[in-house]
Design a protein around this motif. Structure first.
Motif, PDB file in Angstrom:
ATOM      1  N   LEU A 102     -17.155  72.693  33.279  1.00 26.92           N
ATOM      2  CA  LEU A 102     -17.813  72.545  34.513  1.00 26.92           C
ATOM      3  C   LEU A 102     -19.052  71.499  34.485  1.00 26.92           C
ATOM      4  CD1 LEU A 102     -18.600  73.987  37.118  1.00 26.92           C
ATOM      5  CD2 LEU A 102     -20.602  75.198  35.760  1.00 26.92           C
ATOM      6  N   GLY A 103     -19.647  71.050  33.384  1.00 29.77           N
ATOM      7  CA  GLY A 103     -20.614  70.106  33.503  1.00 29.77           C
ATOM      8  C   GLY A 103     -19.751  68.644  33.475  1.00 29.77           C
ATOM      9  N   TRP A 104     -18.871  68.449  32.652  1.00 27.32           N
ATOM     10  CA  TRP A 104     -18.413  66.982  32.788  1.00 27.32           C
ATOM     11  C   TRP A 104     -17.453  66.906  34.089  1.00 27.32           C
ATOM     12  CZ3 TRP A 104     -15.008  68.139  27.656  1.00 27.32           C
ATOM     13  CH2 TRP A 104     -15.881  68.066  26.549  1.00 27.32           C
ATOM     14  N   GLN A 125     -25.433  57.063  40.669  1.00 25.80           N
ATOM     15  CA  GLN A 125     -25.723  56.570  39.146  1.00 25.80           C
ATOM     16  C   GLN A 125     -25.528  57.487  38.192  1.00 25.80           C
ATOM     17  OE1 GLN A 125     -29.310  54.087  39.536  1.00 25.80           O
ATOM     18  NE2 GLN A 125     -28.245  52.671  40.876  1.00 25.80           N
ATOM     19  N   SER A 126     -25.693  57.128  36.620  1.00 26.33           N
ATOM     20  CA  SER A 126     -25.364  57.968  35.538  1.00 26.33           C
ATOM     21  C   SER A 126     -26.580  58.850  35.634  1.00 26.33           C
ATOM     22  CB  SER A 126     -25.507  57.132  34.633  1.00 26.33           C
ATOM     23  OG  SER A 126     -26.336  56.315  34.173  1.00 26.33           O
ATOM     24  N   PHE A 146     -28.381  64.561  36.017  1.00 27.12           N
ATOM     25  CA  PHE A 146     -29.038  65.653  36.583  1.00 27.12           C
ATOM     26  C   PHE A 146     -28.336  66.903  37.336  1.00 27.12           C
ATOM     27  CE2 PHE A 146     -31.529  66.996  40.571  1.00 27.12           C
ATOM     28  CZ  PHE A 146     -32.341  67.992  39.934  1.00 27.12           C
ATOM     29  N   GLY A 147     -27.636  66.108  38.183  1.00 27.31           N
ATOM     30  CA  GLY A 147     -26.568  67.183  39.043  1.00 27.31           C
ATOM     31  C   GLY A 147     -25.821  68.041  38.012  1.00 27.31           C
ATOM     32  N   SER A 148     -25.011  67.266  37.023  1.00 26.22           N
ATOM     33  CA  SER A 148     -24.307  68.393  35.969  1.00 26.22           C
ATOM     34  C   SER A 148     -25.058  69.268  35.026  1.00 26.22           C
ATOM     35  CB  SER A 148     -23.786  67.298  35.011  1.00 26.22           C
ATOM     36  OG  SER A 148     -23.019  67.852  33.983  1.00 26.22           O
ATOM     37  N   ALA A 202     -29.399  66.860  46.474  1.00 28.90           N
ATOM     38  CA  ALA A 202     -30.454  66.363  45.375  1.00 28.90           C
ATOM     39  C   ALA A 202     -30.238  65.243  44.580  1.00 28.90           C
ATOM     40  CB  ALA A 202     -30.701  67.586  44.825  1.00 28.90           C
ATOM     41  N   THR A 203     -28.945  64.979  44.231  1.00 29.10           N
ATOM     42  CA  THR A 203     -28.403  63.992  43.335  1.00 29.10           C
ATOM     43  C   THR A 203     -28.518  62.732  44.063  1.00 29.10           C
ATOM     44  OG1 THR A 203     -26.971  65.419  42.097  1.00 29.10           O
ATOM     45  CG2 THR A 203     -26.517  62.986  42.072  1.00 29.10           C
TER      46      THR A 203
END
Length: 733
Positions: free
Chosen positions: A110-112, A124-125, A130-132, A375-376
């Protein structure tokens, strides 16, 4: 690329740190209680345990005799038998290690996936990181930890969106294969509602990407073909599950009032900022769903904190690019869907395919993800502002760190984690069980809820004591057969039978009562042991015998329970469940002699009620059973107390014979006088066809993938001259 690697390492480190305690110093097991039982313990872990047991034996969990007098576990679907991570983990490791590793892998997936998706959307990274993190550690995800199949399905949602972007941007055969593979894996997790919601999201994203495209028709066809290929790849699971659905109580879909149950109440919006604003189930302060208009905590909580919401608003996304405006559309649409019966769109839940699923509030997945994407992007806009840039960036980093710490600390101590060795140790009550027959637990749910609704799971002692009841499906861990099974959807025939049993075996918060009628149904279903968590009052003429008591749990022995196989010669015809109930309720219905059939037997079938005969089980496996019929003096019905289900076949002395449904939920075949061998075996055609279709689609996609490589390999580079076969002429000679 370096920043991406660092970001993915941070996500990995946070997930491992959060779940490290599951492995060391002592392996722990997730046993968080739910209403009535623990889905983590009684369903998710047990089904995965049975998957691992089957895989280590070189088999698939096709049929589990210990569940509900026989249950098609693979077909039910939520085991996720063909989901690749499950196949690998539960084949290689012990059940506890594999189960805990599957949790870690789900959160990493999920995070990746969220990070890669955000990066492909040109974020951007740092904002993507943050979104992840926000998604992976949100209440929407962590509250659902006991529901493994659901989380595995949701974990692939971002990856399907990644594949959708590639499909409409790259327009290559590889992109089609990638989309088909990822979506098929989501289907194979065994939670079709996750795939259903994801498909809506992905189709909407694809339609948005087609705006302004000059190849709309072609791209639409490519998406449709990819979807069909994904269905073909997962046919190995879809066909057995479709057959299973046809045998359930909701074969024709869920009634609209039930489909709208567990809708999202507006007051639950506050849980986006603080997940426990309306109460905490761990402390018993969250209202029970029947007092909260069908609201259920783990289906409604958003829990992303105030920072994402603030960033989404401050960035004014409605003034941004087209790709961001898409999420301004999905935000209100998903909100209206998740409101369910409170929504002006409530009529949609009376239409197929929405009637296939409950819990409209699960559209909160799209709602929360839309907020996180906005938000990201808002964070990225603020990050790039030139005015007071350093101060603003420092403030953003501080807010992100605060929000991350808030999410992790909020959920770190929420779930119930117990020592695995303790929970897997055999209950003491096993020593009091007879060797033959099924068990039936009653009263466990009532006692469970008395603790769950008042004090949550601050203390796990009441739930440890209830382990002695062997409430389904925990009985299967120790190989104890039960007449009941707990699943996401219930088989129709066993449910009808259980409803009839409930007329004679009743219970409330304080006691259970067994009547003569209830005793007859216990006999008929082969229940040799009744386990009660409540005091039992008996009104029948042949009461059960009390055998043992352990931690408030009592074992009752039923000496007149029918064996697994027997001969019946008194045939009663009943074409409806009401007629069947009336027939079994009559005084002249004698379990072991009488049998209720749904269709008349041939005229050549002439059983004699005075006939005699013996049966003996000579061979038993999970998917087969051989019965020797000896000294049979008349035509008779060989009845098994096992569950009637498509895919079971029978051979009488090597010749195929039909299996008839008997006593509503059981199986029977007719046998002539004499000595015979009857072999029952489970060979579902739905699985066979599923294997064939999935194999053909896999080979087709493999050929599509490798054919360009093969084609290019057999051609020589035209820039490279071929060596001459002749010696060059020497002009100087």
């Amino acid at each position: 690329m370096k920043r991406d690697a660092i970001a993915l390492c941070i996500v990995t480190a946070l997930v491992i740190a959060f779940f490290f305690r599951l492995f060391w110093p002592t392996p722990l097991l997730l046993v968080t209680p739910d209403f009535g039982r623990s889905d983590a313990w009684h369903f998710t872990f047990v089904t995965k345990y049975l998957l691992g047991k089957s895989l280590h034996s070189g088999m698939l969990p096709l049929w589990i005799p210990e569940l509900g007098a026989g249950f098609p576990l693979l077909a039910e679907g939520q085991t996720g038998t063909f989901f690749l991570p499950n196949l690998i983990l539960f084949r290689l490791f012990d059940p506890v290690t594999a189960y805990n590793a599957s949790i870690v892998f789900t959160f990493l997936t999920l995070g990746w996936g969220m990070y890669v998706w955000l990066r492909l959307m040109k974020e951007q990274s740092l904002p993507a990181l943050f979104g992840s993190i926000t998604l992976a550690f949100s209440g929407m995800i962590l509250a659902q930890l006991p529901h493994g199949a659901l989380l595995q399905g949701v974990s692939l949602l971002p990856w399907v969106m990644v594949a959708t972007l590639r499909l409409f941007q790259k327009k290559s055969r590889y992109a089609m294969v990638l989309w088909s593979f990822i979506f098929s894996q989501q289907l194979l997790t065994g939670f079709p509602q996750a795939a259903f919601i994801t498909l809506f999201f992905a189709a909407g994203s694809g339609a948005w990407l087609l705006i302004g495209s000059s190849t709309k028709a072609t791209d639409s066809i490519r998406f449709f073909v990819s979807f069909i290929a994904a269905l073909g790849l997962s046919a190995i699971q879809i066909l057995p599950s479709w057959e299973f659905l046809a045998q359930t109580t909701v074969a024709r879909g869920i009634e609209p009032n039930a489909a709208g149950y567990f809708s999202f109440p507006l007051k639950h919006l506050i849980t986006l900022v603080h997940p426990f604003a309306l109460g905490n189930p761990k402390f018993g302060t969250y209202p029970p769903f029947f007092n909260f208009d069908g609201s259920i905590f783990w289906e409604n909580v958003g829990g992303i904190g105030w920072v994402p919401i603030l960033l989404a608003i401050l960035a004014r996304p409605w003034r941004q690019s087209s790709r961001i405006k898409f999420f301004l559309i999905t935000l209100p649409i998903s909100f209206l869907f998740m409101l369910g019966k409170y929504s002006p769109l409530y009529l949609i839940y009376s239409l197929w395919p929405f009637t296939l699923f409950r819990v409209p509030s699960r559209f909160i997945w799209v709602f929360v993800i839309s907020i996180i994407v906005l938000a990201t992007h808002g964070m990225q806009i603020l990050w790039q502002r030139k005015r007071a840039r350093k101060l603003l960036q420092s403030l953003i980093v501080a807010c992100v760190l605060i929000n991350t710490v808030f999410l992790i600390t909020t959920w770190y101590s929420y779930h119930a984690l117990e020592q695995a060795a303790s929970w897997l140790s055999p209950p003491k009550i096993l020593a009091s069980l007879p060797k033959e027959g099924n068990v039936l637990a009653i009263g466990a749910e009532s006692v469970h809820n008395q603790s769950f609704l008042t004090s949550g799971w601050q203390s796990m002692e009441p739930y440890r004591a209830l382990k002695e009841t062997l409430a389904p499906n925990s009985n299967a861990i120790w190989g104890i057969p039960s007449s009941s099974a707990y699943a996401g959807r219930f088989l129709r025939r066993p449910s009808f039978f259980d409803d009839m049993l409930a007329a004679g075996l009743t219970s409330d918060r304080n006691e259970a009562t067994l009547s003569s009628l209830g005793k007859k149904f216990l006999d008929l279903s082969g229940v040799s042991t009744l386990i009660t968590a409540l005091p039992l009052t008996q009104t029948g003429r042949t009461p059960l015998t009390q055998k043992a008591t352990q931690n408030g749990v009592t074992v009752w022995y039923n000496p007149t329970a029918l064996p697994r196989a027997y001969l019946a010669t008194r045939i009663i015809l009943a074409t409806t469940k009401e007629e069947a109930f009336a027939a079994i309720s009559r005084e002249d219905f004698i379990p072991g002699k009488s049998v209720v059939l749904e269709k008349p037997m041939p005229d050549s079938f002439h059983p004699k009620e005075s006939a005699t005969g013996r049966v003996r089980l000579t061979q038993q496996t999970e998917t087969s059973l051989t019965v020797a019929v000896q000294d049979n003096t008349s035509d008779a019905m060989l009845v098994l107390t096992d569950t009637y289900y498509p895919g079971w076949q029978a051979l009488l002395d090597g010749k195929s014979v039909p299996i008839s449904p008997a006593n509503i939920r059981q199986r029977a075949v007719s046998v002539p006088p004499g000595n015979h061998d009857v072999r029952f075996f489970y060979a579902p055609k739905s699985l066979i066809w599923g294997v064939i279709i999935s194999s053909l689609i896999f080979m087709l996609l493999f050929i599509i993938t490798v054919s360009p490589l093969v084609f290019s390999a057999v051609h020589t580079d035209p820039a490279t001259p071929l060596p001459s076969l002749h010696r060059p002429r020497n002009h100087a000679s």
